[in-house]
Enzyme design. Sequence first.
Site, PDB file in Angstrom:
ATOM      1  N   ASP A  81      73.153   8.360  31.962  1.00  0.00           N
ATOM      2  CA  ASP A  81      72.129   9.264  31.453  1.00  0.00           C
ATOM      3  C   ASP A  81      72.759  10.014  30.273  1.00  0.00           C
ATOM      4  OD1 ASP A  81      69.867  10.730  30.982  1.00  0.00           O
ATOM      5  OD2 ASP A  81      69.591  11.384  33.057  1.00  0.00           O
TER       6      ASP A  81
HETATM    7  C1  BGC Z   1      66.831  12.069  30.934  1.00  0.00           C
HETATM    8  C2  BGC Z   1      66.638  10.569  30.970  1.00  0.00           C
HETATM    9  C3  BGC Z   1      66.257  10.093  29.589  1.00  0.00           C
HETATM   10  C4  BGC Z   1      67.315  10.511  28.588  1.00  0.00           C
HETATM   11  C5  BGC Z   1      67.022  10.057  27.178  1.00  0.00           C
HETATM   12  C6  BGC Z   1      67.732  12.525  29.818  1.00  0.00           C
HETATM   13  O1  BGC Z   1      67.614  13.897  29.667  1.00  0.00           O
HETATM   14  O2  BGC Z   1      67.335  12.499  32.183  1.00  0.00           O
HETATM   15  O3  BGC Z   1      65.665  10.235  31.916  1.00  0.00           O
HETATM   16  O4  BGC Z   1      66.076   8.706  29.594  1.00  0.00           O
HETATM   17  O5  BGC Z   1      67.403  11.929  28.584  1.00  0.00           O
HETATM   18  O6  BGC Z   1      66.002  10.787  26.608  1.00  0.00           O
END
Ligand code: BGC
Length: 729
Positions: A286
């Site tokens: 993530d």
């Molecule tokens: C989120 C993810 C997301 C990523 C990219 C993170 O803050 O937890 O689900 O895919 O950002 O935007």
Amino acid sequence: MKHNLHLRSVGMTFAVAAAVILVGLDATPVPAQGPPQPETLKGPWNDRSLSPDRRADLLMERMTLDEKIRLLHGTGGFALSGPRSNGGAGVVEGIPRLGLPDLQLADSAVGVRAAAERGRYATLLPSSIGEAATWDLELAHRYGDLIGRELRDQQYDVSLGGGMDITREPRNGRNFEYLGEDPILAGKMAAQFVRGLQSNQVIGDVKHYAFNDQETGRNIGNVLLGKRAMRETDLLAFEIAVTEGQPAMVMCSYNKVNGDWACENSYLLTDVLKKAWGFQGFVISDWEATHSTAKAALAGLDNEEPGSRYLGDALKKAVEAGEVPMARLNDMVHRIVRTEFAMGVVDNPPLGRVVDPFTGADTAQQIAEQASVLLKNSGAQLPLNAAALKSVAVIGSHSDTGVLSGGGSAQVDPPGAGPTPWAGPEVWFPSSPLKAIRAKVPKARVVFDPGSNPAAAASAAKAADVAIVFVNQPTTESRDLPTLTLPGNQDQLVSAVAAANPHTIVVLETGGPAAMPWIGQVSAAIEVWYPGIRGAQALANILFGDVNPCGKLPVTFAKADADLPHPAIPGMNLLPPSGNGRMPDFDIDYTEGLKVGYKWFDAEGKEPLFPFGFGLSYTSFAYSNLKAAMDGVSVIVRNTGKREGAEIVQVYVGLPPAANEPPKRLVAWRKIRLAPGEQKTVALTLEPKFLSIFNEQKDAWELLPGQYKFFVGGSSRNTPLTTLVAKPQ
Ligand code: BGC
């Protein structure tokens, strides 16, 4: 918090973003990638008759160490505006001389995010929890298929959708983008979502692996849970999704699990995901969830996002120093390259075209019609009789103009508006319930009241034949709800309207369960979740009976916070309800263990407001002739009402006492459609694992001998048929 600063550049001007890119550590501009040179296409790896693994091996023979490392991280935090970016959440640089394209990554939980930035359009589907409320595997496939198509139309190769953390915490701000509280329901729906999405030659994923079941302290919280509870709850959902859906990618989560960050947790990433489940794709972190180089690489992380702090130069040094064996580095690269061949992104890259908004809207409406859950319908208040209605009061929640959507990285930009700020104020999509209701009763007097003043709303309600009150519960990534109670004056509003008009219908737009202290006072209630770009039309079709509702709750609705396993969200007392603040490290001790959702309510003898699996119809169904064995169940279901309708036939099983399990678990279901008076024999196959426990000592699933109690019916608390089945030693 660094994460936001790093990534969320949507609102930034290009000049500011570019200036930051120039000073950014891992965002040095790279020359734009041209089309593959002809000689690169002659490489033996382009022989499509070879397996993806063989093609990856052949290509890797020609790669330098630097080129290999390049595939293992993103190009930096400012992907939205960066020079290589297509406008998504990240870019993994390709290797043009060998014909490997850049990978363009986009958030796409309920539709493609951030389309407006580039002047594009994306369909907002009903929220994922609504998808789960359909219990319809074919619709889950269509849901994923639509997102895959729109990603490809917008020249993305990688989806960052596929959210499926189970609803262990009903106030989790991201429940709207997940698939409910039951691991088998969530896992099966996620598998079909991924299959639909990947049928478009787009790399699909499931996330957030694992136990990112709350946003409060998500970057510092350490989830505590035993192996058996892990494997039988959240991990079972992922196991089903990974083995049946074959996602090309798994995103590891922010939190720690039993002491190790999820993105450097060898139990989760290697022992379980890669070894026990045979996952052949790659693990991506993530955004800024990577915390180390050697530890993360050795534990099973394959790609760091969005930058290269740990898996860029630092990884190269670690490989050269022998801290990370070359074999592991090659495994990381192989997983990514074989995936690119397997998914078709090398052979058939997305070309880009205008998204078809009409197909999107039709699909969104059909899903919304199946996703809505009729919670209460006293005296057959619904469906409304359009011919007899003279006046309607439509009240609250911006129901004159739109329907609510969820925030954060699952936010889709509404048509006709600019880019949406990240986790900003809630966004209403232009699907007007007032207009849709007026269209059903063109001759009636339909008035709107904003609901801000309960007394004024009550007098509008008093003057009408029926009052339809809309209530909402906005939710977003990075922020949990402090309570199940609806925000603002909405409870008072409903009570005031219900006191003024005995024909009060409540429409809930929520991301998950909500408390309803007024439920005894209203005649009908319907949960539509965040219903998507055609939410209003879907709702009007249900209110007026053009569509017979058939959704069933994928989550338990508690009466109050006090009935939940954690009356307050773990850690919420340590900081404001935001996932991104500064607070001391802390443990998230999920003491309920196996007892997630309805299993908690059953085991604790608590009465929910509405149980898991519950949902009414405008017709009724009768169950008879249950036949059960350990490998299958058959039952006759009859439509005993006057109109066609769909029923979701549910099979629950209580394990023998020696198993020491909650009283029952969902093991199978089937959605069937029946004409009035029609009956069908429904035969369901049971998977042995779903009747098993996870034996920690043997590190294996085990089907225990003893008496199994089968429960069959239309919800977890309405099972008219039960029987015992003995499993011999
Ligand atoms: C989120 C993810 C997301 C990523 C990219 C993170 O803050 O937890 O689900 O895919 O950002 O935007």
